[in-house]
Scaffold this motif. Structure first.
Motif, PDB file in Angstrom:
ATOM      1  N   THR A  86       0.846  -1.198   0.000  1.00 35.94           N
ATOM      2  CA  THR A  86       0.000   0.000   0.000  1.00 35.94           C
ATOM      3  C   THR A  86       0.876   1.240   0.000  1.00 35.94           C
ATOM      4  OG1 THR A  86      -0.160  -0.152   2.412  1.00 35.94           O
ATOM      5  CG2 THR A  86      -1.925  -1.169   1.115  1.00 35.94           C
ATOM      6  N   TYR A  87       0.976   1.918   1.156  1.00 33.22           N
ATOM      7  CA  TYR A  87       1.774   3.132   1.206  1.00 33.22           C
ATOM      8  C   TYR A  87       3.254   2.777   1.240  1.00 33.22           C
ATOM      9  CZ  TYR A  87       2.581   2.329   6.181  1.00 33.22           C
ATOM     10  OH  TYR A  87       2.969   1.783   7.375  1.00 33.22           O
ATOM     11  N   SER A  88       4.074   3.778   0.956  1.00 33.92           N
ATOM     12  CA  SER A  88       5.520   3.581   0.961  1.00 33.92           C
ATOM     13  C   SER A  88       6.177   4.660   1.806  1.00 33.92           C
ATOM     14  CB  SER A  88       6.061   3.645  -0.464  1.00 33.92           C
ATOM     15  OG  SER A  88       7.478   3.571  -0.477  1.00 33.92           O
ATOM     16  N   THR A  89       7.317   4.311   2.368  1.00 34.40           N
ATOM     17  CA  THR A  89       8.127   5.292   3.090  1.00 34.40           C
ATOM     18  C   THR A  89       9.534   5.303   2.513  1.00 34.40           C
ATOM     19  OG1 THR A  89       8.742   3.669   4.782  1.00 34.40           O
ATOM     20  CG2 THR A  89       6.841   5.083   5.258  1.00 34.40           C
ATOM     21  N   LEU A  90      10.138   6.471   2.566  1.00 34.95           N
ATOM     22  CA  LEU A  90      11.523   6.646   2.143  1.00 34.95           C
ATOM     23  C   LEU A  90      12.248   7.322   3.301  1.00 34.95           C
ATOM     24  CD1 LEU A  90      13.668   6.485  -0.144  1.00 34.95           C
ATOM     25  CD2 LEU A  90      12.941   8.779  -0.833  1.00 34.95           C
ATOM     26  N   LYS A  91      13.190   6.603   3.860  1.00 35.31           N
ATOM     27  CA  LYS A  91      13.929   7.121   5.009  1.00 35.31           C
ATOM     28  C   LYS A  91      15.336   7.512   4.578  1.00 35.31           C
ATOM     29  CE  LYS A  91      13.835   5.003   9.088  1.00 35.31           C
ATOM     30  NZ  LYS A  91      14.170   4.039  10.175  1.00 35.31           N
ATOM     31  N   VAL A  92      15.768   8.651   5.056  1.00 35.30           N
ATOM     32  CA  VAL A  92      17.130   9.108   4.803  1.00 35.30           C
ATOM     33  C   VAL A  92      17.820   9.216   6.151  1.00 35.30           C
ATOM     34  CG1 VAL A  92      18.581  10.866   3.734  1.00 35.30           C
ATOM     35  CG2 VAL A  92      16.278  10.443   2.829  1.00 35.30           C
ATOM     36  N   GLN A  93      18.878   8.433   6.320  1.00 40.12           N
ATOM     37  CA  GLN A  93      19.544   8.368   7.613  1.00 40.12           C
ATOM     38  C   GLN A  93      21.014   7.990   7.454  1.00 40.12           C
ATOM     39  OE1 GLN A  93      18.242   5.052  10.115  1.00 40.12           O
ATOM     40  NE2 GLN A  93      18.752   6.171  11.968  1.00 40.12           N
ATOM     41  N   PRO A  94      21.943   8.828   7.877  1.00 35.49           N
ATOM     42  CA  PRO A  94      21.776  10.224   8.260  1.00 35.49           C
ATOM     43  C   PRO A  94      21.734  11.128   7.032  1.00 35.49           C
ATOM     44  CG  PRO A  94      24.076   9.627   8.405  1.00 35.49           C
ATOM     45  CD  PRO A  94      23.347   8.397   7.944  1.00 35.49           C
TER      46      PRO A  94
END
Lengths: 114, 111
Positions: free
Chosen positions: A73-81
């Motif tokens: 369904t939904y998506s996430t995009l994480k930027v770390q660090p």
């Protein structure tokens, strides 16, 4: 029919912090794409999901970027660090399998890393 | 390498006709798309050409010549609301619809 939505619309973070962007595609669209546009430059592909599977992640710049699509369904995009060069507008798009060339874009998340 | 060239800016007056050109050099070619983006907004799909020729959709038309690696977007009866950025994008892989975008053309329509 609701369009592609993205959250947040803007995010300002300091270098070294973590940010997570969210995309809700159009209901029923199996294809979900992430793109990034750095000011004045072209829109660049980051990755493509088909349902919950990563079909192509050749555009992901490095391992500081992690994308997920829970249950297709939904998506996430994480930027770390986050780094300064990560600043830009992050677009999400979705398309239906039978008309995959017609992509529907969200309004984007403007990320500023200071 | 792959490249798409389109003018950075085009200006025109209301009611006129304007053509935005796009030339491409890609390892493969399966189709050319056009997108419109208003300031701060989402890119909006306008057209897709996989075969040579002209496709018309209302005031907008898109043309493709595969032998010349060239396409254009034609906007007729220009309106102020047509002021926006226009991107051409090439589909360059069989089995994949991931587009490679140009840098965009800023169209400014004057009254």
């Amino acid at each position: 029919e609701a369009g592609v939505t993205q959250f947040p619309s803007h995010s300002v973070i300091e270098k070294g912090q973590t940010v997570t962007l969210r995309c809700d595609p159009i209901s029923g669209h199996d294809n979900l794409y992430w793109y990034r546009r750095v000011m004045g430059k072209e829109i660049k592909f980051l990755l493509h999901f088909v349902k919950e599977s990563k079909q192509d992640e050749s555009g992901m710049p490095n391992n500081r970027f992690l994308a997920e699509r829970t249950g297709g369904t939904y998506s996430t995009l994480k930027v770390q660090p986050a780094e300064l060069e990560d600043s830009g507008v992050y677009f999400c798009a979705s398309s239906h399998g039978t008309v995959a060339y017609e992509q529907y874009f969200g309004p984007g998340t403007r990320l500023t890393v200071t | 390498g792959q490249s798409l060239e389109q003018p950075s800016e085009v200006t025109a007056v209301e009611g006129a006709i304007v053509q935005i050109n796009c030339t491409y050099q890609t390892s493969g070619f399966y189709g050319l798309s056009w997108y419109q983006q208003h300031d701060g907004g989402a890119p909006t799909f306008l057209s897709y050409n996989a075969l040579d020729g002209l496709e018309e959709t209302g005031r907008f038309s898109s043309f493709l010549s595969r032998s010349d690696s060239y396409g254009y977007l034609l906007l007729q009866e220009l309106q102020m609301k047509d002021s926006a950025s226009y991107f051409c994008a090439v589909r360059d892989q069989r089995g994949s619809y991931i587009p490679t975008f140009g840098r965009g053309t800023s169209l400014i329509v004057h009254p």
